[in-house]
Design a protein around this motif. Structure first.
Motif, PDB file in Angstrom:
ATOM      1  N   MET A 196     -28.536  31.672  13.014  1.00 41.07           N
ATOM      2  CA  MET A 196     -29.630  32.600  13.107  1.00 41.07           C
ATOM      3  C   MET A 196     -30.909  31.822  12.826  1.00 41.07           C
ATOM      4  O   MET A 196     -30.990  31.075  11.871  1.00 41.07           O
ATOM      5  CB  MET A 196     -29.420  33.712  12.080  1.00 41.07           C
ATOM      6  N   ASP A 240     -35.875  35.030  13.071  1.00 46.17           N
ATOM      7  CA  ASP A 240     -35.022  36.221  13.126  1.00 46.17           C
ATOM      8  C   ASP A 240     -34.665  36.693  11.722  1.00 46.17           C
ATOM      9  O   ASP A 240     -34.654  37.896  11.442  1.00 46.17           O
ATOM     10  CB  ASP A 240     -33.741  35.942  13.908  1.00 46.17           C
ATOM     11  N   LYS A 260     -28.522  44.080  13.294  1.00 42.92           N
ATOM     12  CA  LYS A 260     -29.107  42.878  13.897  1.00 42.92           C
ATOM     13  C   LYS A 260     -28.621  41.624  13.177  1.00 42.92           C
ATOM     14  O   LYS A 260     -28.290  40.622  13.809  1.00 42.92           O
ATOM     15  CB  LYS A 260     -30.630  42.943  13.850  1.00 42.92           C
ATOM     16  N   GLY A 303     -25.081  40.895  14.180  1.00 45.27           N
ATOM     17  CA  GLY A 303     -25.048  40.339  15.527  1.00 45.27           C
ATOM     18  C   GLY A 303     -25.451  38.868  15.543  1.00 45.27           C
ATOM     19  O   GLY A 303     -24.838  38.056  16.249  1.00 45.27           O
ATOM     20  N   GLU A 304     -26.454  38.528  14.768  1.00 45.01           N
ATOM     21  CA  GLU A 304     -26.884  37.129  14.689  1.00 45.01           C
ATOM     22  C   GLU A 304     -25.782  36.257  14.071  1.00 45.01           C
ATOM     23  O   GLU A 304     -25.556  35.127  14.508  1.00 45.01           O
ATOM     24  CB  GLU A 304     -28.168  37.006  13.871  1.00 45.01           C
ATOM     25  N   ARG A 305     -25.087  36.786  13.066  1.00 42.90           N
ATOM     26  CA  ARG A 305     -23.990  36.013  12.447  1.00 42.90           C
ATOM     27  C   ARG A 305     -22.856  35.794  13.440  1.00 42.90           C
ATOM     28  O   ARG A 305     -22.245  34.726  13.476  1.00 42.90           O
ATOM     29  CB  ARG A 305     -23.492  36.720  11.191  1.00 42.90           C
ATOM     30  N   VAL A 306     -22.572  36.797  14.265  1.00 38.70           N
ATOM     31  CA  VAL A 306     -21.524  36.657  15.282  1.00 38.70           C
ATOM     32  C   VAL A 306     -21.932  35.580  16.286  1.00 38.70           C
ATOM     33  O   VAL A 306     -21.125  34.725  16.668  1.00 38.70           O
ATOM     34  CB  VAL A 306     -21.248  38.001  15.985  1.00 38.70           C
ATOM     35  N   LYS A 307     -23.185  35.606  16.720  1.00 35.33           N
ATOM     36  CA  LYS A 307     -23.659  34.584  17.662  1.00 35.33           C
ATOM     37  C   LYS A 307     -23.569  33.190  17.048  1.00 35.33           C
ATOM     38  O   LYS A 307     -23.164  32.241  17.714  1.00 35.33           O
ATOM     39  CB  LYS A 307     -25.107  34.873  18.075  1.00 35.33           C
ATOM     40  N   ASP A 308     -23.932  33.066  15.769  1.00 28.27           N
ATOM     41  CA  ASP A 308     -23.847  31.777  15.094  1.00 28.27           C
ATOM     42  C   ASP A 308     -22.403  31.297  15.003  1.00 28.27           C
ATOM     43  O   ASP A 308     -22.108  30.123  15.230  1.00 28.27           O
ATOM     44  CB  ASP A 308     -24.443  31.859  13.680  1.00 28.27           C
ATOM     45  N   ALA A 360     -19.904  32.112  16.987  1.00 35.36           N
ATOM     46  CA  ALA A 360     -19.446  31.745  18.332  1.00 35.36           C
ATOM     47  C   ALA A 360     -19.983  30.368  18.723  1.00 35.36           C
ATOM     48  O   ALA A 360     -19.268  29.562  19.318  1.00 35.36           O
ATOM     49  CB  ALA A 360     -19.888  32.796  19.340  1.00 35.36           C
ATOM     50  N   LYS A 361     -21.219  30.104  18.376  1.00 35.07           N
ATOM     51  CA  LYS A 361     -21.800  28.792  18.671  1.00 35.07           C
ATOM     52  C   LYS A 361     -21.057  27.694  17.905  1.00 35.07           C
ATOM     53  O   LYS A 361     -20.771  26.634  18.455  1.00 35.07           O
ATOM     54  CB  LYS A 361     -23.278  28.767  18.310  1.00 35.07           C
ATOM     55  N   LYS A 405     -17.750  27.071  19.619  1.00 35.01           N
ATOM     56  CA  LYS A 405     -18.013  26.357  20.864  1.00 35.01           C
ATOM     57  C   LYS A 405     -18.315  24.867  20.586  1.00 35.01           C
ATOM     58  O   LYS A 405     -17.783  23.986  21.246  1.00 35.01           O
ATOM     59  CB  LYS A 405     -19.197  26.991  21.602  1.00 35.01           C
TER      60      LYS A 405
END
Length: 64
Positions: free
Chosen positions: A1, A5, A45, A48-53, A55-56, A59
């Motif tokens: 994140m 944000d 929010k 959601g940012e933690r999930v994106k982090d 996933a990154k 990856k």
């Protein structure tokens, strides 16, 4: 994140807490509900940012 944000989400959370406090102090149910909604939106929010982090990170782990 990103830092921006985090700051934005935290500011929204604090705004919600203040609205709730003012709503409690003035016995204003509408303001209290707005504060709860603002705080909940901020928490979503942040999640959601933690999930994106996460996933990154997954990856990136497979790149090596």
């Amino acid at each position: 994140m990103g830092a921006e944000d985090k700051i934005s989400n935290k500011a929204e959370e604090l705004k919600g807490k203040v609205k709730q406090g003012v709503g409690d102090a003035t016995d204003d149910d509408r303001l209290r509900a707005e504060g709860e909604a603002d705080e909940s939106k901020s928490h979503l929010k942040q999640a959601g940012e933690r999930v994106k982090d996460a996933a990154k990170n997954v990856k990136d782990a497979f790149k090596d």
